[in-house]
Design an enzyme around this catalytic site. Sequence first.
Site, PDB file in Angstrom:
ATOM      1  N   ASP A   1       0.737  -1.158  -0.082  1.00 47.64           N
ATOM      2  CA  ASP A   1       0.050  -0.010   0.037  1.00 47.64           C
ATOM      3  C   ASP A   1       0.878   1.280  -0.005  1.00 47.64           C
ATOM      4  O   ASP A   1       1.423   1.753   1.143  1.00 47.64           O
ATOM      5  CB  ASP A   1      -1.100   0.030   1.230  1.00 47.64           C
TER       6      ASP A   1
ATOM      7  N   ARG B   1      -6.817  10.346   3.005  1.00 49.69           N
ATOM      8  CA  ARG B   1      -6.362   9.286   1.884  1.00 49.69           C
ATOM      9  C   ARG B   1      -7.031   9.582   0.603  1.00 49.69           C
ATOM     10  O   ARG B   1      -6.681   9.176  -0.323  1.00 49.69           O
ATOM     11  CB  ARG B   1      -6.676   8.080   2.561  1.00 49.69           C
TER      12      ARG B   1
ATOM     13  N   ARG C   1       3.795   2.210   2.901  1.00 52.20           N
ATOM     14  CA  ARG C   1       4.655   1.308   3.894  1.00 52.20           C
ATOM     15  C   ARG C   1       6.211   1.403   3.386  1.00 52.20           C
ATOM     16  O   ARG C   1       6.988   1.040   4.393  1.00 52.20           O
ATOM     17  CB  ARG C   1       4.414  -0.117   3.341  1.00 52.20           C
TER      18      ARG C   1
ATOM     19  N   LYS D   1      -9.021   1.619  -5.351  1.00 54.27           N
ATOM     20  CA  LYS D   1      -9.885   1.061  -4.302  1.00 54.27           C
ATOM     21  C   LYS D   1     -10.577   2.119  -3.398  1.00 54.27           C
ATOM     22  O   LYS D   1     -10.096   3.496  -3.795  1.00 54.27           O
ATOM     23  CB  LYS D   1      -8.896   0.384  -3.087  1.00 54.27           C
ATOM     24  N   HIS D   2     -11.817   1.837  -2.579  1.00 55.22           N
ATOM     25  CA  HIS D   2     -12.375   0.572  -2.268  1.00 55.22           C
ATOM     26  C   HIS D   2     -13.612   0.555  -3.085  1.00 55.22           C
ATOM     27  O   HIS D   2     -14.582   1.109  -2.363  1.00 55.22           O
ATOM     28  CB  HIS D   2     -12.362   0.421  -0.886  1.00 55.22           C
TER      29      HIS D   2
ATOM     30  N   ASP E   1     -10.880  -6.641  -0.388  1.00 51.18           N
ATOM     31  CA  ASP E   1     -10.171  -5.891   0.752  1.00 51.18           C
ATOM     32  C   ASP E   1      -9.692  -6.971   2.035  1.00 51.18           C
ATOM     33  O   ASP E   1     -10.055  -8.309   1.685  1.00 51.18           O
ATOM     34  CB  ASP E   1     -10.962  -4.875   1.749  1.00 51.18           C
TER      35      ASP E   1
ATOM     36  N   HIS F   1     -12.866  -1.831   9.218  1.00 57.29           N
ATOM     37  CA  HIS F   1     -12.043  -2.702   9.889  1.00 57.29           C
ATOM     38  C   HIS F   1     -12.857  -3.430  11.175  1.00 57.29           C
ATOM     39  O   HIS F   1     -12.314  -4.056  11.580  1.00 57.29           O
ATOM     40  CB  HIS F   1     -10.638  -2.136  10.350  1.00 57.29           C
TER      41      HIS F   1
END
Length: 812
Positions: free
Chosen positions: A132, A201, A140, A231-232, A318, A244
């Site tokens: 990501d 984001r 990352r 995404k998403h 996901d 999540h």
Amino acid sequence: MFSRSPLPKTVSLRRLHVRRAACPAWRWNRARHSVVAVVFLLCVLPSFAQSRVESLLAAMTLEQKVAQMFLVGVYGSLLNEPNRDLLEEWQPGGAVLFVSNVGTPDSVTELINEWQSAVVDAGGVPLFVATDQEGGVIARLKEGFTTFPAMMLLTATGDVTLAVRTGEAMARELSAVGVNLNLAPVADLYTNLRNPIIGRRSFGSEPERTGQMLAGMVRGMQAGGVMATAKHFPGHGDTDHDSHTSLPIVNYPREELDRVEFAPFRWTIAAGVESVMVAHIWYPALDPGEPIPASLSHNVVTGLLREEMAFEGLIMTDAIEMDAIDTTMSYAEASIRAIEAGVDIVAFGAHLGPVTQANAMQSVTDAVRSGRLTEARIDDSVRRILDAKSRYGVLDWQPLSPERAAQRVDAPAGAALVGELFAAGVTIAYDQNGVLPLAPEKSVTLIYPASRPSIRQYCDRLPNITWVGVAESPDNGDIARAVSAARDSDIAVVFTLNAGGDRAQQNLVNALPIEKTVAVALFSPFDWTAFPGVSAYVTTYSPLPESVPAACGVLTGQITARGSLPVALNGARDFVNGGAQIGGGVALALIPRNPNATAVYPSGTTVAMLIPETLQAQIITVDLPPTLPGPEPTATLEPLEGGTRVAVVAPIISPTHTPLPQATVVAALPIDTVNDAAAMAVPQGSPLDFLTPELLASLLPIALVAGLGVTYGTIYVAGARSKSRFERGFIIERCPCCGETELRVKASKRRILGIPASKHTVRCELCGSVLRESGGGSWHYTVSAFANPTLHARFNNKVVDERTLRLLERER
């Protein structure tokens, strides 16, 4: 565990040389032979590449096929034995880099080499290696890599060229260490300020404008050899829950979803995005009845994305262990239901062990053997996966040198690009009293977090500044000093750092004389919600060090503020602030990968300028990209105080291939920034009013003859220029694909209206690339998938201008 025989060794197609007989006949007939060879290769190579995929598929066991449909998590910066067993015994389709895996470029490269070797040495197909790398809060790879800002800044620039370049830069850094699949960009719109997971984001809240920038980034990233993931899907922006931890709901009518949530994804699909990630969100308009995550919904995955939107790439879930899923069913059941819905790849996150992941793959295998899933259904997905791996050179994986990883990443080049993004994107959201840029004769109190001394360094360009350094969460003493200094100054400028979540910063700004206060948000554009009454508001969208010189440049007038808000400061869902600007060749970045598809221009794209009254009688020109299929550009005049605004609107085609209404004028560009032909400004009450219809009719024959003469002359001049230019030598000396200096240039001559005209073809035998002159200074790439699949994925069917060719040549 299953023991399985390794796949048969495959022949590398990276280089294929044919020795020629050294006879004069070859030299005399080389042109004819080349044509025959090209025709042969064009006919044979696609079927050869397809046969390679089919051969691999036919040689796989059921377990190997199923494993291709999983992206696994492999914990740690070193490959331990349990995870090595997972890779060797199951040979999954891909693995994801998470925080536990990353480090410097050399250590990441070494780890990825180890992952790939474990799979390949066991007889498996090389991995998708994913991560990501969104930019902003989710990235990352950090140490030794470019820290990209929040993508809202990119959208604020309104410049699709920068989006393409940002995608290319990300691809360069990812591919430098062996990553071939980026789980980005985020195509969710920020239309709900209570959203706990998307937030900054997102690229923005406007469907069309955001879609344009996403499309540019996708094209740039994939041109750099790294697959992109939108995404998403179908959109996670307008939720107030995090998938999540629970199952969010997006509950709008289908028509509203088409207009807002789905629009950015249509843009990415039109731009040729290779992968779409489906979210664990319930859309009642698509699945009335019992709540069901979109990732497990046949209506969403197959009905909407695969069939209605005609997406031909890879569909992935996901992370399957998110609470929106695992609170209601097992990972194994969720994996099976996702595949039943039409998903190609089931993604695991960072928190599952190798045994749990292996059990899920085994459960899918058992579901095929029991008849719940058919092997044909598995084959459909694996065929897509292998095809993507073939096109992006994954099947021909070779280890990279860890020692040269930092050189390949080239982080300094990325940092320079970040500086450009801030210079182009810092935004004056509004300036009610016209105080910006700050006038030298005005006294200014500048209040700043003392932890950011660079603010004083870059903003110290005015003769009459009083500096007040305060804590990031200022106490009462800080506030008192700031207020006292501000009262004695003409203007107060205050810098904030995510003040929306800091009551102390809010107290500071609201204590200042609001009618003469300029607030500069260095972190979130939504700081404004805590002090909406300030006289002027500037936002940088991202707190990186490069934001400070850009913000100070805008305040002091060293930089012209070009950014425009990509989001509504109050979170309004129906926010519209205009489309992206066209620059030379930008529209080419949005042409779909499929050459037979309709060309896509940014919807609502406008090139506009304000023409002062003193220039009313002059011809004003605007730079437009090369003409593509579609309606002709149109120009409109809008009288304004101080002059006339001329808007030149490019052909407008939406990703659904439906013509859209003409766009509104959204920006005024300085006259000295535009060039080449497009529009003429004629003031109201012009002397040209004497041109009546009757007079125009009488002049029509003369105009037709003159037009034919101009056309004939233009063709003649173009042919003469082309001939003379190539007599002096080709415009580049090295192959833009591989850097080879031995190039073959061939001219094909023909006559237009009796005038000789020629077009040129340039071939590089080393890498198999072919450049064909396509007119207007543009060149069309063809790169052999047979001779070089990696360069084929990057360059094939790409259209570039001569300036870009020279840039690519210098990179080699």
